[in-house]
Design a protein around this motif. Sequence first.
Motif: not given
Length: 272
Positions: A23-24, A27, A54-56, A58
């Motif tokens: 994760l950034t 994030e 955000t498009n993560n 998780q």
Amino acid sequence: MFSFKPLIIGLALASLSSSAFALTTIEQRDYDRLVSGDLTEVKKAAQSIVANNTNNAQVLDVLAEFVAQNYLHAPDYQLDTIAWACRALGETGNPRYQELLASIVNSDAHKKVRKYAKRSLKSLPSTDASQYVVGSIDLNSIQKAPATNNSSLTGDDKAMFDIASGNLIEIKMLAQKYTTSGIPSQQVGDTLAEYFAQNYKTGQQHQYDTLAWICKGLATDKNGRYKALIEDAEENSPIRAVRKHCPDEIEGKGPYYQAGTVDLIEVEKQLQ
């Protein structure tokens, strides 16, 4: 009676702590908010996901499971948070959440929730993408993920970290605060000015409102330290909202802030 906190307290699988994710910083902050057990923090996470594109999956899967477990029988005090969550799932442009959003639209959920789910569903591309499976995250067996190191930051350090890490929702709130209370220190002001300097000519649409507030916030400096930067933005920024909200006349003879003086990457590293 439905208890919100036990549901949210475990939004990470016991076998998968947040530290296991790639994760950034932003994030990670949103993930921690989602698992905090605080309804207000969940809403902030959804707003941040929207603001930062955000498009993560998780992170988004955690938000999706929250929506899936709550949209149908949510009490009034949860509706705004669920609406924001539905918006966040759509504005990512990730078709992974089509089936979930469609089920909300066709359900007996509150009209506000269905409204935002419908908007989000329309914004997603029609593809055969793998869909999120409701229940993939076991809310009964998961535990709250450990807080990140920067969660203990306070005052100027927290403000500088949020700015340097590019957390739009936090930056906007800080800038709005500074328009009325003034910038708390030159360190914070210079960090905010550097973020502005790096983005007022090339910022994306989702940054426009934040950048406009930053300009108004920087203009409150009593010594006019950001005069040259603000005046250049007012004259040369291609972003209409920035030109509109940056004053064209600011008092102050300097010394003026010079773009590049603050290394945002280094600030973020030092405060992590």
